[in-house]
Write an enzyme that holds these catalytic residues in place. Structure first.
Site, PDB file in Angstrom:
ATOM      1  N   GLU A  89       0.826  -1.215   0.000  1.00 30.29           N
ATOM      2  CA  GLU A  89       0.000   0.000   0.000  1.00 30.29           C
ATOM      3  C   GLU A  89       0.856   1.259   0.000  1.00 30.29           C
ATOM      4  O   GLU A  89       0.597   2.224   0.708  1.00 30.29           O
ATOM      5  CB  GLU A  89      -0.966  -0.006   1.193  1.00 30.29           C
ATOM      6  CG  GLU A  89      -1.886  -1.207   1.257  1.00 30.29           C
ATOM      7  CD  GLU A  89      -2.910  -1.280   0.131  1.00 30.29           C
ATOM      8  OE1 GLU A  89      -3.018  -0.339  -0.672  1.00 30.29           O
ATOM      9  OE2 GLU A  89      -3.618  -2.307   0.062  1.00 30.29           O
ATOM     10  N   CYS A 146     -10.702  -6.004 -16.452  1.00 31.43           N
ATOM     11  CA  CYS A 146     -11.992  -5.420 -16.102  1.00 31.43           C
ATOM     12  C   CYS A 146     -13.051  -6.526 -16.194  1.00 31.43           C
ATOM     13  O   CYS A 146     -12.810  -7.590 -16.779  1.00 31.43           O
ATOM     14  CB  CYS A 146     -12.288  -4.288 -17.091  1.00 31.43           C
ATOM     15  SG  CYS A 146     -13.860  -3.438 -16.853  1.00 31.43           S
TER      16      CYS A 146
END
Length: 194
Positions: A89, A146
Protein backbone atom coordinates in the site's frame (compact mmCIF):
# COMPACT_ATOMS: atom_id res chain seq x y z
CA UNK A 1 23.86 -0.85 -5.47
CA UNK A 2 20.37 -2.04 -4.60
CA UNK A 3 17.35 -0.49 -6.30
CA UNK A 4 14.01 1.07 -5.43
CA UNK A 5 11.21 -0.70 -7.31
CA UNK A 6 7.62 0.40 -7.89
CA UNK A 7 5.22 -2.35 -8.89
CA UNK A 8 1.80 -0.85 -9.46
CA UNK A 9 -1.54 -2.06 -10.73
CA UNK A 10 -5.28 -1.57 -10.43
CA UNK A 11 -7.20 -3.15 -7.58
CA UNK A 12 -7.33 -6.95 -7.62
CA UNK A 13 -4.16 -7.42 -9.66
CA UNK A 14 -2.45 -9.44 -6.92
CA UNK A 15 -0.13 -6.89 -5.30
CA UNK A 16 -0.51 -8.19 -1.74
CA UNK A 17 -0.27 -11.79 -2.88
CA UNK A 18 2.94 -10.93 -4.76
CA UNK A 19 4.46 -9.40 -1.62
CA UNK A 20 3.87 -12.60 0.31
CA UNK A 21 5.27 -14.70 -2.54
CA UNK A 22 8.42 -12.60 -2.87
CA UNK A 23 8.87 -12.67 0.92
CA UNK A 24 8.53 -16.45 0.90
CA UNK A 25 11.10 -16.75 -1.87
CA UNK A 26 13.64 -14.91 0.30
CA UNK A 27 12.70 -17.00 3.36
CA UNK A 28 13.09 -20.24 1.39
CA UNK A 29 16.66 -19.23 0.55
CA UNK A 30 17.52 -18.47 4.17
CA UNK A 31 17.30 -14.71 3.64
CA UNK A 32 15.47 -12.04 5.60
CA UNK A 33 12.77 -10.07 3.80
CA UNK A 34 10.73 -7.71 5.98
CA UNK A 35 7.33 -6.20 5.23
CA UNK A 36 6.20 -2.64 5.85
CA UNK A 37 2.86 -0.89 5.43
CA UNK A 38 1.41 2.49 6.41
CA UNK A 39 -0.69 2.82 9.56
CA UNK A 40 -3.46 4.49 7.58
CA UNK A 41 -4.15 1.12 5.91
CA UNK A 42 -6.34 -0.40 8.62
CA UNK A 43 -7.40 -3.37 6.48
CA UNK A 44 -6.03 -6.41 8.25
CA UNK A 45 -4.69 -4.29 11.12
CA UNK A 46 -1.01 -5.29 11.31
CA UNK A 47 -1.18 -7.77 8.42
CA UNK A 48 -0.92 -7.80 4.66
CA UNK A 49 -4.19 -9.32 3.47
CA UNK A 50 -4.76 -10.97 0.10
CA UNK A 51 -8.12 -11.50 -1.55
CA UNK A 52 -7.06 -15.15 -1.87
CA UNK A 53 -7.68 -15.47 1.87
CA UNK A 54 -4.06 -15.50 3.00
CA UNK A 55 -2.36 -12.95 5.23
CA UNK A 56 1.01 -12.23 6.78
CA UNK A 57 1.97 -10.03 9.74
CA UNK A 58 4.01 -6.97 8.85
CA UNK A 59 7.30 -6.12 10.52
CA UNK A 60 6.80 -2.35 10.42
CA UNK A 61 3.71 -0.14 10.63
CA UNK A 62 4.68 3.38 9.56
CA UNK A 63 3.05 6.58 10.75
CA UNK A 64 3.42 10.02 9.19
CA UNK A 65 6.09 11.06 11.70
CA UNK A 66 8.19 7.91 11.34
CA UNK A 67 11.51 7.85 9.47
CA UNK A 68 11.69 4.72 7.31
CA UNK A 69 15.48 4.92 6.97
CA UNK A 70 15.99 5.15 10.74
CA UNK A 71 13.56 2.26 11.35
CA UNK A 72 15.42 -0.04 8.96
CA UNK A 73 18.89 1.06 10.10
CA UNK A 74 17.98 0.50 13.77
CA UNK A 75 16.38 -2.88 13.03
CA UNK A 76 19.58 -4.09 11.37
CA UNK A 77 21.72 -2.88 14.27
CA UNK A 78 19.48 -4.52 16.89
CA UNK A 79 18.31 -7.64 15.06
CA UNK A 80 19.75 -9.02 11.86
CA UNK A 81 20.59 -8.07 8.31
CA UNK A 82 17.71 -7.28 5.99
CA UNK A 83 18.01 -8.74 2.49
CA UNK A 84 14.88 -7.05 1.09
CA UNK A 85 12.29 -4.49 2.20
CA UNK A 86 8.79 -5.17 0.85
CA UNK A 87 6.29 -2.31 1.06
CA UNK A 88 2.52 -2.78 0.77
CA UNK A 89 0.00 0.00 0.00
CA UNK A 90 2.86 2.35 -0.86
CA UNK A 91 0.49 4.90 -2.35
CA UNK A 92 -0.47 5.97 1.19
CA UNK A 93 3.09 6.94 2.16
CA UNK A 94 4.30 10.54 2.09
CA UNK A 95 6.87 11.79 -0.42
CA UNK A 96 9.52 12.03 2.31
CA UNK A 97 8.93 8.35 3.16
CA UNK A 98 9.62 7.46 -0.47
CA UNK A 99 12.84 9.49 -0.37
CA UNK A 100 13.79 7.58 2.80
CA UNK A 101 13.12 4.29 0.99
CA UNK A 102 15.43 5.39 -1.81
CA UNK A 103 18.09 6.11 0.82
CA UNK A 104 17.57 2.59 2.26
CA UNK A 105 18.23 1.10 -1.18
CA UNK A 106 21.23 3.25 -2.04
CA UNK A 107 22.90 3.76 1.35
CA UNK A 108 22.11 0.46 3.09
CA UNK A 109 22.21 -1.56 -0.15
CA UNK A 110 18.82 -3.18 0.53
CA UNK A 111 16.42 -3.72 -2.39
CA UNK A 112 13.13 -1.95 -1.66
CA UNK A 113 10.17 -3.36 -3.58
CA UNK A 114 7.04 -1.21 -3.31
CA UNK A 115 3.56 -2.33 -4.30
CA UNK A 116 0.58 -0.05 -4.67
CA UNK A 117 -1.93 1.85 -6.74
CA UNK A 118 -0.91 4.52 -9.22
CA UNK A 119 -4.20 6.46 -9.11
CA UNK A 120 -7.26 6.77 -6.92
CA UNK A 121 -10.93 6.30 -7.84
CA UNK A 122 -11.01 9.78 -9.42
CA UNK A 123 -7.93 9.15 -11.61
CA UNK A 124 -5.79 11.39 -9.37
CA UNK A 125 -2.34 10.38 -8.25
CA UNK A 126 -1.47 9.39 -4.70
CA UNK A 127 1.43 11.25 -3.07
CA UNK A 128 3.56 8.14 -2.55
CA UNK A 129 2.93 6.82 -6.05
CA UNK A 130 3.67 10.15 -7.70
CA UNK A 131 7.03 10.34 -5.92
CA UNK A 132 7.87 6.76 -6.90
CA UNK A 133 7.05 7.45 -10.55
CA UNK A 134 9.69 10.19 -10.39
CA UNK A 135 12.52 8.49 -8.51
CA UNK A 136 12.14 4.67 -8.60
CA UNK A 137 14.92 2.84 -10.41
CA UNK A 138 12.46 0.34 -11.88
CA UNK A 139 8.73 0.72 -12.56
CA UNK A 140 6.62 -2.32 -13.41
CA UNK A 141 2.90 -2.69 -14.09
CA UNK A 142 1.01 -5.66 -12.65
CA UNK A 143 -1.89 -6.36 -14.96
CA UNK A 144 -5.47 -7.37 -14.32
CA UNK A 145 -8.73 -7.33 -16.25
CA UNK A 146 -11.99 -5.42 -16.10
CA UNK A 147 -15.32 -7.25 -15.77
CA UNK A 148 -15.73 -6.73 -19.55
CA UNK A 149 -12.48 -8.62 -20.22
CA UNK A 150 -10.30 -5.66 -21.28
CA UNK A 151 -7.15 -4.60 -19.47
CA UNK A 152 -8.04 -2.71 -16.27
CA UNK A 153 -5.99 0.39 -15.47
CA UNK A 154 -8.38 2.34 -13.23
CA UNK A 155 -10.12 1.82 -9.89
CA UNK A 156 -13.84 2.29 -9.33
CA UNK A 157 -15.12 2.91 -5.82
CA UNK A 158 -18.47 1.48 -4.77
CA UNK A 159 -20.38 2.48 -1.66
CA UNK A 160 -23.32 0.23 -0.80
CA UNK A 161 -22.89 -1.44 -4.20
CA UNK A 162 -23.08 1.77 -6.28
CA UNK A 163 -20.20 3.52 -8.04
CA UNK A 164 -19.35 6.91 -6.57
CA UNK A 165 -17.21 9.68 -8.03
CA UNK A 166 -16.77 12.02 -5.10
CA UNK A 167 -15.37 11.69 -1.61
CA UNK A 168 -12.11 11.56 0.28
CA UNK A 169 -9.12 10.09 -1.51
CA UNK A 170 -8.55 7.43 1.15
CA UNK A 171 -11.35 5.00 2.00
CA UNK A 172 -10.24 1.51 2.98
CA UNK A 173 -11.67 -1.44 1.07
CA UNK A 174 -14.16 -3.36 3.18
CA UNK A 175 -14.80 -0.55 5.68
CA UNK A 176 -17.99 1.58 5.78
CA UNK A 177 -19.56 -0.38 2.90
CA UNK A 178 -16.69 0.59 0.55
CA UNK A 179 -15.42 -1.77 -2.10
CA UNK A 180 -13.28 -1.31 -5.17
CA UNK A 181 -13.46 -2.71 -8.68
CA UNK A 182 -10.70 -2.65 -11.27
CA UNK A 183 -12.00 -1.11 -14.49
CA UNK A 184 -10.88 -0.45 -18.04
CA UNK A 185 -11.08 3.17 -19.16
CA UNK A 186 -14.23 2.59 -21.25
CA UNK A 187 -16.17 1.05 -18.37
CA UNK A 188 -14.91 3.71 -15.96
CA UNK A 189 -16.32 6.50 -18.15
CA UNK A 190 -19.53 4.55 -18.71
CA UNK A 191 -20.12 4.17 -14.96
CA UNK A 192 -19.29 7.86 -14.52
CA UNK A 193 -21.96 8.70 -17.10
CA UNK A 194 -19.68 10.09 -19.78
Amino acid sequence: MAKLYFRYGAMNCGKSTAIMQVGYNYYERGMNAVIMKPMVDTKGDNKVVSRLGIDKPVDFLVGNDDDVFEMIDLYQKENKKIDCLLVDEVQFFRSYHIDQMLKVAVTLNIPVICYGLRTDFLMNGFEGSQRLLLIAHTIEELKTICTCGRKATLNGRKVNGKYVFEGEQVAIDGENHVEYQSLCTSCYFEYRGE
